[in-house]
Design an enzyme around this catalytic site. Structure first.
Site, PDB file in Angstrom:
ATOM      1  N   GLU A 127     -66.272  -8.318  14.285  1.00  0.00           N
ATOM      2  CA  GLU A 127     -67.308  -7.394  13.778  1.00  0.00           C
ATOM      3  C   GLU A 127     -67.856  -7.778  12.405  1.00  0.00           C
ATOM      4  O   GLU A 127     -67.991  -6.929  11.526  1.00  0.00           O
ATOM      5  CB  GLU A 127     -66.760  -5.967  13.757  1.00  0.00           C
ATOM      6  CG  GLU A 127     -66.315  -5.508  15.130  1.00  0.00           C
ATOM      7  CD  GLU A 127     -65.656  -4.125  15.136  1.00  0.00           C
ATOM      8  OE1 GLU A 127     -65.488  -3.527  14.060  1.00  0.00           O
ATOM      9  OE2 GLU A 127     -65.310  -3.652  16.236  1.00  0.00           O
ATOM     10  N   ASN A 169     -65.585 -11.975  17.976  1.00  0.00           N
ATOM     11  CA  ASN A 169     -65.687 -10.758  18.792  1.00  0.00           C
ATOM     12  C   ASN A 169     -66.549  -9.722  18.077  1.00  0.00           C
ATOM     13  O   ASN A 169     -66.387  -9.497  16.870  1.00  0.00           O
ATOM     14  CB  ASN A 169     -64.257 -10.196  18.984  1.00  0.00           C
ATOM     15  CG  ASN A 169     -64.172  -9.074  19.995  1.00  0.00           C
ATOM     16  OD1 ASN A 169     -64.606  -9.225  21.128  1.00  0.00           O
ATOM     17  ND2 ASN A 169     -63.598  -7.945  19.597  1.00  0.00           N
ATOM     18  N   HIS A 206     -68.716  -1.610  24.528  1.00  0.00           N
ATOM     19  CA  HIS A 206     -68.486  -0.161  24.466  1.00  0.00           C
ATOM     20  C   HIS A 206     -69.822   0.504  24.773  1.00  0.00           C
ATOM     21  O   HIS A 206     -70.633   0.740  23.882  1.00  0.00           O
ATOM     22  CB  HIS A 206     -68.008   0.256  23.069  1.00  0.00           C
ATOM     23  CG  HIS A 206     -66.652  -0.260  22.718  1.00  0.00           C
ATOM     24  ND1 HIS A 206     -65.525   0.125  23.400  1.00  0.00           N
ATOM     25  CD2 HIS A 206     -66.244  -1.126  21.765  1.00  0.00           C
ATOM     26  CE1 HIS A 206     -64.468  -0.481  22.870  1.00  0.00           C
ATOM     27  NE2 HIS A 206     -64.881  -1.255  21.886  1.00  0.00           N
ATOM     28  N   GLU A 235     -63.736  -5.279  25.492  1.00  0.00           N
ATOM     29  CA  GLU A 235     -63.284  -3.906  25.208  1.00  0.00           C
ATOM     30  C   GLU A 235     -64.068  -2.915  26.057  1.00  0.00           C
ATOM     31  O   GLU A 235     -64.486  -1.848  25.589  1.00  0.00           O
ATOM     32  CB  GLU A 235     -63.446  -3.585  23.715  1.00  0.00           C
ATOM     33  CG  GLU A 235     -62.746  -4.588  22.800  1.00  0.00           C
ATOM     34  CD  GLU A 235     -62.846  -4.262  21.316  1.00  0.00           C
ATOM     35  OE1 GLU A 235     -63.253  -3.134  20.949  1.00  0.00           O
ATOM     36  OE2 GLU A 235     -62.517  -5.142  20.509  1.00  0.00           O
ATOM     37  N   ASP A 237     -65.660  -0.126  28.033  1.00  0.00           N
ATOM     38  CA  ASP A 237     -65.569   1.279  28.431  1.00  0.00           C
ATOM     39  C   ASP A 237     -66.991   1.831  28.476  1.00  0.00           C
ATOM     40  O   ASP A 237     -67.876   1.323  27.768  1.00  0.00           O
ATOM     41  CB  ASP A 237     -64.638   2.116  27.534  1.00  0.00           C
ATOM     42  CG  ASP A 237     -64.902   2.004  26.041  1.00  0.00           C
ATOM     43  OD1 ASP A 237     -66.015   1.597  25.643  1.00  0.00           O
ATOM     44  OD2 ASP A 237     -63.993   2.330  25.265  1.00  0.00           O
TER      45      ASP A 237
HETATM   46  O1  G3I Z   1     -50.400   5.648  14.646  1.00  0.00           O
HETATM   47  C1  G3I Z   1     -50.989   6.377  13.568  1.00  0.00           C
HETATM   48  C2  G3I Z   1     -50.219   7.629  13.323  1.00  0.00           C
HETATM   49  O2  G3I Z   1     -48.919   7.305  12.886  1.00  0.00           O
HETATM   50  C3  G3I Z   1     -50.957   8.441  12.254  1.00  0.00           C
HETATM   51  O3  G3I Z   1     -50.301   9.641  12.048  1.00  0.00           O
HETATM   52  C4  G3I Z   1     -52.382   8.713  12.717  1.00  0.00           C
HETATM   53  C5  G3I Z   1     -53.175   9.481  11.664  1.00  0.00           C
HETATM   54  O4  G3I Z   1     -54.498   9.019  11.570  1.00  0.00           O
HETATM   55  O5  G3I Z   1     -53.010   7.497  12.930  1.00  0.00           O
HETATM   56  C6  G3I Z   1     -52.422   6.691  13.926  1.00  0.00           C
HETATM   57  O6  G3I Z   1     -53.098   5.477  13.966  1.00  0.00           O
HETATM   58  C7  G3I Z   1     -54.356   5.502  14.587  1.00  0.00           C
HETATM   59  C8  G3I Z   1     -54.363   4.398  15.627  1.00  0.00           C
HETATM   60  O7  G3I Z   1     -55.630   4.296  16.208  1.00  0.00           O
HETATM   61  C9  G3I Z   1     -53.346   4.655  16.752  1.00  0.00           C
HETATM   62  O8  G3I Z   1     -53.713   5.785  17.466  1.00  0.00           O
HETATM   63  C10 G3I Z   1     -55.406   5.248  13.547  1.00  0.00           C
HETATM   64  O9  G3I Z   1     -55.505   6.329  12.659  1.00  0.00           O
HETATM   65  C11 G3I Z   1     -56.752   5.021  14.215  1.00  0.00           C
HETATM   66  O10 G3I Z   1     -57.694   4.605  13.233  1.00  0.00           O
HETATM   67  C12 G3I Z   1     -56.626   3.929  15.255  1.00  0.00           C
HETATM   68  O11 G3I Z   1     -57.865   3.803  15.910  1.00  0.00           O
HETATM   69  C13 G3I Z   1     -58.088   2.557  16.517  1.00  0.00           C
HETATM   70  C14 G3I Z   1     -59.379   1.960  15.985  1.00  0.00           C
HETATM   71  O12 G3I Z   1     -59.662   0.753  16.695  1.00  0.00           O
HETATM   72  C15 G3I Z   1     -59.309   1.632  14.521  1.00  0.00           C
HETATM   73  O13 G3I Z   1     -58.631   0.440  14.281  1.00  0.00           O
HETATM   74  C16 G3I Z   1     -58.181   2.787  18.022  1.00  0.00           C
HETATM   75  O14 G3I Z   1     -56.898   3.179  18.532  1.00  0.00           O
HETATM   76  C17 G3I Z   1     -58.626   1.513  18.714  1.00  0.00           C
HETATM   77  O15 G3I Z   1     -58.918   1.776  20.073  1.00  0.00           O
HETATM   78  C18 G3I Z   1     -59.886   0.985  18.051  1.00  0.00           C
HETATM   79  O16 G3I Z   1     -60.230  -0.243  18.667  1.00  0.00           O
HETATM   80  C19 G3I Z   1     -61.417  -0.866  18.153  1.00  0.00           C
HETATM   81  C20 G3I Z   1     -61.184  -2.358  18.215  1.00  0.00           C
HETATM   82  O17 G3I Z   1     -60.020  -2.711  17.491  1.00  0.00           O
HETATM   83  C21 G3I Z   1     -62.392  -3.112  17.683  1.00  0.00           C
HETATM   84  N1  G3I Z   1     -63.611  -2.714  18.356  1.00  0.00           N
HETATM   85  C22 G3I Z   1     -63.865  -1.289  18.372  1.00  0.00           C
HETATM   86  C23 G3I Z   1     -62.679  -0.520  18.947  1.00  0.00           C
HETATM   87  C24 G3I Z   1     -62.960   0.969  18.974  1.00  0.00           C
HETATM   88  O18 G3I Z   1     -63.100   1.506  17.700  1.00  0.00           O
END
Ligand code: G3I
Length: 302
Positions: A127, A169, A206, A235, A237
């Site tokens: 990104e 990516n 996405h 990715e 969806d």
């Molecule tokens: O695991 C922690 C938890 O311990 C904590 O209490 C909670 C509070 O915010 O956060 C949890 O972590 C979260 C994590 O997902 C696991 O659920 C993060 O906050 C949250 O920001 C994170 O979101 C991820 C996001 O990327 C940000 O990195 C999504 O799961 C994930 O699907 C998403 O994937 C991205 C790709 O990497 C790149 N392209 C876009 C895609 C969608 O945004």
């Protein structure tokens, strides 16, 4: 064949999913994972904040669990991601200039070395291009270290794991005429012409609606492939998971010989980062949706 992975394999491709380490103890989840998919991408566990939470202190437990689960079952792993403006740990967010550049390159080197031989593809950089009509780079702390930061990251990854396939990516790079797509295209063209080690380009896909995904997506995939890189849908969806849109995306990949695989961004709707939009192939109870049947049929009609 009767599963996504086996059907894709018959077409010379992989069919994968994002996986969360915290769900590997969920029997419903792993039953579908092990049955349907032959490729996995750790959803969060290889990101910078997960793998280097403190500067110079690396943490691989959750990522290693996913890699072990996958490889022991013959699934290929896509590493995601070595360098990104987002999900940086606090220490990295506070750095700039040559200090940040060195820290980023050290991160790339350390993580790619740890997973050497276990990861088929790396999303080396994620990104890095801006949305909108400019077609240029996204402003970020990494970009402010110099426009050559992406190339430096690819060279470091190549040195650490010469056998991994190195990918760029991004999202919103599906429409061939979009400025962002053209900006990434010019970068890949430049890298190929100068011998910067890049092997593949990931299109996140996405999509926000059944009709929004561009009718020229296939042109985008084939145009990048013509530069001499593999292309992947990384990715996938789609809001409300319309069967026709999933079928069309699958057929777009199948139409391009160098589109070597598709990864959906989660298994069940409840696993999705967009769970409110029910965008995946299995419902929250783990039942196959119409979109699943459409993808499977497309994979098997060739
Ligand atoms: O695991 C922690 C938890 O311990 C904590 O209490 C909670 C509070 O915010 O956060 C949890 O972590 C979260 C994590 O997902 C696991 O659920 C993060 O906050 C949250 O920001 C994170 O979101 C991820 C996001 O990327 C940000 O990195 C999504 O799961 C994930 O699907 C998403 O994937 C991205 C790709 O990497 C790149 N392209 C876009 C895609 C969608 O945004």
């Amino acid at each position: 064949a009767t599963t996504l992975g086996a059907s894709a394999a018959e077409r010379g491709r992989f069919f994968g999913t994002a996986v969360a380490a915290g769900k590997l103890g969920d029997g419903s989840y792993t039953t579908i994972l092990n049955r349907e998919f032959n490729q996995v991408t750790p959803e969060n566990e290889m990101k910078i904040d997960a793998t280097e939470p403190q500067r110079g202190q690396f943490s691989y437990g959750n990522a290693d669990r996913i890699v072990q689960h996958a490889r022991s079952r013959g699934m290929q792993v896509r590493g995601h991601t070595l360098a990104w403006h987002s999900q940086q740990p606090g220490w990295m967010q506070s750095l700039s200039g040559s200090t940040l550049r060195q820290a980023m390159l050290n991160h790339v080197t350390q993580v790619a070395t740890h997973f050497r031989g276990q990861v088929t593809w790396w999303d080396v950089v994620n990104e890095a291009f801006a949305d909108g009509s400019g077609g240029g780079r996204r402003d970020s702390n990494l970009q402010r270290t110099g426009n050559d930061w992406i190339e430096a990251a690819f060279r470091a990854a190549d040195a650490a794991d010469p056998d991994a396939q190195l990918c760029y990516n991004d999202y919103n790079t599906d429409n061939w005429t979009a400025a962002k797509t053209q900006g990434v295209y010019r970068m890949v063209q430049d890298f190929k012409s100068r011998g910067v080690p890049i092997d593949c380009v990931g299109f996140q896909a996405h999509f926000t609606g059944g009709s929004n995904y561009p009718s020229n997506f296939r042109t985008t995939l084939s145009s990048f492939a013509a530069l001499g890189v593999d292309v992947h849908i990384t990715e996938l969806d789609i809001r409300n998971a319309p069967a026709d849109a999933y079928r069309n995306v699958t057929n777009d990949c199948l139409a391009v010989p160098r589109c070597t695989g598709i990864t959906v961004w989660g298994i069940r709707d409840s696993d999705s980062w967009r769970s409110g939009e029910s965008p995946l192939l299995f419902n929250s109870g783990g039942t196959k949706k119409a979109a699943y049947d459409a993808v499977l049929a497309a994979l098997n009609s060739g």
